[in-house]
Enzyme design. Structure first.
Site, PDB file in Angstrom:
ATOM      1  N   ARG A 120      52.671 -32.468  48.203  1.00  9.10           N
ATOM      2  CA  ARG A 120      53.900 -33.266  47.958  1.00  9.10           C
ATOM      3  C   ARG A 120      55.080 -32.416  47.513  1.00  9.10           C
ATOM      4  NH1 ARG A 120      49.936 -36.426  45.500  1.00  9.10           N
ATOM      5  NH2 ARG A 120      49.254 -38.128  46.826  1.00  9.10           N
ATOM      6  N   LYS A 142      67.726 -28.647  55.135  1.00 12.10           N
ATOM      7  CA  LYS A 142      67.159 -29.370  56.279  1.00 12.10           C
ATOM      8  C   LYS A 142      65.938 -28.606  56.764  1.00 12.10           C
ATOM      9  CE  LYS A 142      71.005 -31.793  58.452  1.00 12.10           C
ATOM     10  NZ  LYS A 142      71.808 -31.874  59.688  1.00 12.10           N
ATOM     11  N   GLU A 184      77.631 -20.322  65.344  1.00 10.34           N
ATOM     12  CA  GLU A 184      77.680 -21.119  64.104  1.00 10.34           C
ATOM     13  C   GLU A 184      78.802 -20.603  63.201  1.00 10.34           C
ATOM     14  OE1 GLU A 184      75.860 -23.828  63.700  1.00 10.34           O
ATOM     15  OE2 GLU A 184      74.116 -23.552  65.011  1.00 10.34           O
ATOM     16  N   LYS A 220      79.429 -24.106  53.675  1.00 11.03           N
ATOM     17  CA  LYS A 220      78.292 -25.023  53.803  1.00 11.03           C
ATOM     18  C   LYS A 220      77.929 -25.601  52.437  1.00 11.03           C
ATOM     19  CE  LYS A 220      74.012 -26.118  55.947  1.00 11.03           C
ATOM     20  NZ  LYS A 220      73.011 -25.871  56.946  1.00 11.03           N
ATOM     21  N   GLU A 230      73.503 -36.158  54.466  1.00  6.40           N
ATOM     22  CA  GLU A 230      74.200 -36.408  55.728  1.00  6.40           C
ATOM     23  C   GLU A 230      74.531 -37.882  55.954  1.00  6.40           C
ATOM     24  OE1 GLU A 230      73.256 -33.696  59.046  1.00  6.40           O
ATOM     25  OE2 GLU A 230      73.365 -35.451  60.323  1.00  6.40           O
ATOM     26  N   ARG A 234      78.762 -34.259  56.001  1.00  5.87           N
ATOM     27  CA  ARG A 234      77.854 -33.213  56.500  1.00  5.87           C
ATOM     28  C   ARG A 234      77.714 -33.262  58.017  1.00  5.87           C
ATOM     29  NH1 ARG A 234      72.173 -30.933  53.917  1.00  5.87           N
ATOM     30  NH2 ARG A 234      71.831 -29.397  55.559  1.00  5.87           N
ATOM     31  N   ASN A 238      77.604 -30.646  62.504  1.00 10.36           N
ATOM     32  CA  ASN A 238      76.960 -30.808  63.815  1.00 10.36           C
ATOM     33  C   ASN A 238      77.940 -30.620  64.965  1.00 10.36           C
ATOM     34  OD1 ASN A 238      74.530 -31.423  62.536  1.00 10.36           O
ATOM     35  ND2 ASN A 238      75.079 -33.580  62.368  1.00 10.36           N
ATOM     36  N   HIS A 241      76.744 -29.850  68.416  1.00  8.28           N
ATOM     37  CA  HIS A 241      75.291 -29.983  68.449  1.00  8.28           C
ATOM     38  C   HIS A 241      74.789 -31.122  69.343  1.00  8.28           C
ATOM     39  CE1 HIS A 241      75.522 -27.057  65.307  1.00  8.28           C
ATOM     40  NE2 HIS A 241      74.217 -27.058  65.089  1.00  8.28           N
ATOM     41  N   HIS A 245      72.256 -29.764  71.751  1.00  3.44           N
ATOM     42  CA  HIS A 245      70.835 -30.156  71.778  1.00  3.44           C
ATOM     43  C   HIS A 245      70.449 -30.684  73.161  1.00  3.44           C
ATOM     44  CE1 HIS A 245      70.258 -30.682  67.137  1.00  3.44           C
ATOM     45  NE2 HIS A 245      70.289 -29.423  67.521  1.00  3.44           N
ATOM     46  N   HIS A 257      69.640 -21.615  70.612  1.00  2.00           N
ATOM     47  CA  HIS A 257      70.317 -22.722  69.931  1.00  2.00           C
ATOM     48  C   HIS A 257      71.819 -22.418  69.816  1.00  2.00           C
ATOM     49  CE1 HIS A 257      70.918 -25.911  66.940  1.00  2.00           C
ATOM     50  NE2 HIS A 257      71.580 -25.025  66.219  1.00  2.00           N
TER      51      HIS A 257
HETATM   52  P1  NAD Z   1      64.484 -17.875  65.585  1.00  2.00           P
HETATM   53  O1  NAD Z   1      64.006 -18.102  64.229  1.00  2.00           O
HETATM   54  O2  NAD Z   1      63.562 -18.212  66.701  1.00  2.00           O
HETATM   55  O3  NAD Z   1      64.928 -16.350  65.734  1.00  2.00           O
HETATM   56  C1  NAD Z   1      65.388 -15.902  66.992  1.00  2.00           C
HETATM   57  C2  NAD Z   1      64.588 -14.684  67.474  1.00  2.00           C
HETATM   58  O4  NAD Z   1      64.979 -13.558  66.720  1.00  2.00           O
HETATM   59  C3  NAD Z   1      63.083 -14.789  67.338  1.00  2.00           C
HETATM   60  O5  NAD Z   1      62.493 -14.266  68.482  1.00  2.00           O
HETATM   61  C4  NAD Z   1      62.769 -13.899  66.133  1.00  2.00           C
HETATM   62  O6  NAD Z   1      61.495 -13.325  66.209  1.00  2.00           O
HETATM   63  C5  NAD Z   1      63.828 -12.856  66.248  1.00  2.00           C
HETATM   64  N1  NAD Z   1      64.234 -12.237  64.988  1.00  2.00           N
HETATM   65  C6  NAD Z   1      64.502 -12.858  63.827  1.00  2.00           C
HETATM   66  N2  NAD Z   1      64.975 -11.985  62.937  1.00  2.00           N
HETATM   67  C7  NAD Z   1      64.986 -10.771  63.532  1.00  2.00           C
HETATM   68  C8  NAD Z   1      65.413  -9.491  63.134  1.00  2.00           C
HETATM   69  N3  NAD Z   1      65.967  -9.283  61.950  1.00  2.00           N
HETATM   70  N4  NAD Z   1      65.275  -8.474  64.009  1.00  2.00           N
HETATM   71  C9  NAD Z   1      64.765  -8.693  65.256  1.00  2.00           C
HETATM   72  N5  NAD Z   1      64.386  -9.902  65.699  1.00  2.00           N
HETATM   73  C10 NAD Z   1      64.496 -10.929  64.848  1.00  2.00           C
HETATM   74  O7  NAD Z   1      65.835 -18.687  65.877  1.00  2.00           O
HETATM   75  P2  NAD Z   1      67.236 -18.829  65.118  1.00  2.00           P
HETATM   76  O8  NAD Z   1      68.251 -18.705  66.180  1.00  2.00           O
HETATM   77  O9  NAD Z   1      67.329 -17.971  63.919  1.00  2.00           O
HETATM   78  O10 NAD Z   1      67.190 -20.336  64.615  1.00  2.00           O
HETATM   79  C11 NAD Z   1      67.210 -21.421  65.508  1.00  2.00           C
HETATM   80  C12 NAD Z   1      66.524 -22.593  64.826  1.00  2.00           C
HETATM   81  O11 NAD Z   1      67.262 -22.951  63.656  1.00  2.00           O
HETATM   82  C13 NAD Z   1      66.465 -23.843  65.684  1.00  2.00           C
HETATM   83  O12 NAD Z   1      65.169 -24.355  65.614  1.00  2.00           O
HETATM   84  C14 NAD Z   1      67.443 -24.795  65.021  1.00  2.00           C
HETATM   85  O13 NAD Z   1      67.079 -26.141  65.175  1.00  2.00           O
HETATM   86  C15 NAD Z   1      67.364 -24.357  63.581  1.00  2.00           C
HETATM   87  N6  NAD Z   1      68.541 -24.678  62.775  1.00  2.00           N
HETATM   88  C16 NAD Z   1      68.345 -25.294  61.588  1.00  2.00           C
HETATM   89  C17 NAD Z   1      69.426 -25.602  60.768  1.00  2.00           C
HETATM   90  C18 NAD Z   1      69.186 -26.213  59.436  1.00  2.00           C
HETATM   91  O14 NAD Z   1      70.160 -26.596  58.770  1.00  2.00           O
HETATM   92  N7  NAD Z   1      67.958 -26.313  58.985  1.00  2.00           N
HETATM   93  C19 NAD Z   1      70.707 -25.247  61.161  1.00  2.00           C
HETATM   94  C20 NAD Z   1      70.886 -24.598  62.390  1.00  2.00           C
HETATM   95  C21 NAD Z   1      69.782 -24.318  63.191  1.00  2.00           C
HETATM   96  N1  GLY Z   2      73.240 -27.287  60.497  1.00  2.00           N
HETATM   97  C1  GLY Z   2      73.604 -28.606  60.118  1.00  2.00           C
HETATM   98  C2  GLY Z   2      73.316 -28.957  58.698  1.00  2.00           C
HETATM   99  O1  GLY Z   2      72.746 -28.219  57.940  1.00  2.00           O
HETATM  100  O2  GLY Z   2      73.650 -30.037  58.314  1.00  2.00           O
END
Ligand code: NAD
Ligand code: GLY
Length: 352
Positions: A120, A142, A184, A220, A230, A234, A238, A241, A245, A257
């Site tokens: 939990r 998130k 972003e 942020k 949100e 917030r 997006n 997005h 998406h 992404h």
């Molecule tokens: P990811 O985590 O898949 O990383 C992208 C690639 O980079 C992967 O292949 C990883 O192995 C590689 N990598 C990471 N760090 C590295 C480094 N320092 N050196 C070499 N390679 C490295 O993807 P991302 O683009 O970081 O994140 C995308 C995800 O984030 C999506 O799932 C999206 O939905 C999510 N997201 C979440 C929020 C939130 O608020 N929680 C906001 C925006 C995006």
């Molecule tokens: N990336 C969108 C949020 O965190 O709300």
């Protein structure tokens, strides 16, 4: 070191400093009194930084548990979630222990959801290693995994206890991942700060990464502290997005992404000009920034494909969709539209 304090349902700091990775154990010890720390990382990031982080955690007295999974969005699933959470259970992790998310947004979202739900809720720390994770996903709480039916459909709002961002880790990032993070970064300029967008146009972000990351995190933080769950403001985060998406769904994650968000911002801004929400100049400045950072601005997905994908998105609210629409550089508004008029927005945005 730059410190940004976040005040949400939990209070925590985001620390940004080159070389921070090497002393992460002591910093994590400052917020977590437990015996064990489970590092969640994809295999790529584990190979690069797993040992440095493990060593530092061990030096601060933690028993280290390693949970790795193959890299990529396609691994942000209930199956990976189950594998990680069962490792925590098999290792008898207790409620006072912590999860350390080492990696990009995929790892942060997945590990955050593990931490939110194991027993939990146990503490977790984000160590972002992509630009996207540094400026966006590691902050604000998130967490989620994807389903075949759509992205981020299962998750929770769950704030970390600490975010440790070491810009040196971005040196190993493939150029396309750096570019994706820049989408972003540009988003923050468009929704909240014209001077910031100008600074990105005037000087390459890679030359002053600490400042760029800290500026995005501060924006942020401000939004999240006013609207953590949100309900209103917030949603501005997006921007790009809804279309983004949909592009991701249509292309089966062939695009990152960030690239999809870049396309989404460009489509929505073109539509905003055509519908009289903003000037041509606003669009031009966005496109200049996207071009400068080598980001895509168009999609070959069709109106029909994108509207079908967007209508399956969880952000749809009944027969309505919320779009973030630019009014000027540094100012966007949330527009609620009838779902059936989304096609018209896509057409106005140049989608065929
Ligand atoms: P990811 O985590 O898949 O990383 C992208 C690639 O980079 C992967 O292949 C990883 O192995 C590689 N990598 C990471 N760090 C590295 C480094 N320092 N050196 C070499 N390679 C490295 O993807 P991302 O683009 O970081 O994140 C995308 C995800 O984030 C999506 O799932 C999206 O939905 C999510 N997201 C979440 C929020 C939130 O608020 N929680 C906001 C925006 C995006
Ligand atoms: N990336 C969108 C949020 O965190 O709300």
């Amino acid at each position: 070191m730059k410190t940004i304090h976040v005040s949400a349902s939990k209070e925590y700091d985001v620390l940004v400093e080159r070389g921070l990775l090497h002393r992460c154990g002591a910093l994590i010890r400052g917020v977590c009194r437990g015996q064990s720390a489970a590092i969640v990382a994809d295999e790529t990031v584990w190979a690069l930084y797993g040992e440095v982080v493990s060593k530092s955690l061990r030096e601060s007295g933690f028993r280290v548990i390693c949970c790795t999974f193959p890299a990529g969005e396609q691994e942000k699933t209930l199956e990976t979630y189950a594998a990680v959470i069962r490792t925590l259970a098999a290792e008898k992790m207790s409620r006072s222990d912590c999860v350390v998310a080492l990696g990009g947004g995929v790892t942060g979202d997945l590990a955050g959801f593990v931490a939110a739900s194991y027993m939990r809720g146990i503490d977790f720390v984000q160590i972002p290693t992509t630009l996207l994770a540094a400026v966006d996903s590691s902050v604000g709480g998130k967490t989620a995994v994807d389903l075949d039916e759509g992205k981020n459909l299962v998750g929770a709002f769950y704030q970390p206890r600490l975010v440790l961002c070491d810009p040196d880790t971005l040196a190993t990032l493939p150029p396309e991942q750096f570019r994706a993070g820049m989408a972003e970064v540009i988003k923050y300029g468009m929704i909240g700060d014209e001077d910031f967008l100008n600074s990105l146009l005037a000087r390459p972000a890679a030359e002053h990464l600490e400042e760029v990351i800290a500026a995005c995190v501060a924006m942020k933080r401000d939004v999240v502290s006013r609207d953590e769950f949100e309900q209103g403001e917030r949603r501005l985060l997006n921007f790009g997005h809804t279309v983004g998406h949909a592009v991701e769904r249509c292309r089966g994650f062939a695009l990152s992404h960030g690239e999809a968000v870049a396309i989404g911002m460009a489509v929505l801004s073109r539509a905003a000009v055509n519908k009289g929400y903003c000037s041509e100049e606003t669009l031009t400045r966005l496109l200049q920034a996207l071009q400068q950072y080598d980001l895509p601005m168009e999609t070959d997905c069709t109106v029909e494909e994108l509207s079908a994908a967007a209508l399956a998105d969880k952000k749809r609210s009944g027969d309505k969709l919320r779009l973030v629409v630019p009014e000027r550089v540094g100012g966007c508004r949330i527009e609620t539209i009838a779902a059936e008029s989304f096609r018209e927005w896509l057409k106005a945005g140049g989608v065929q």
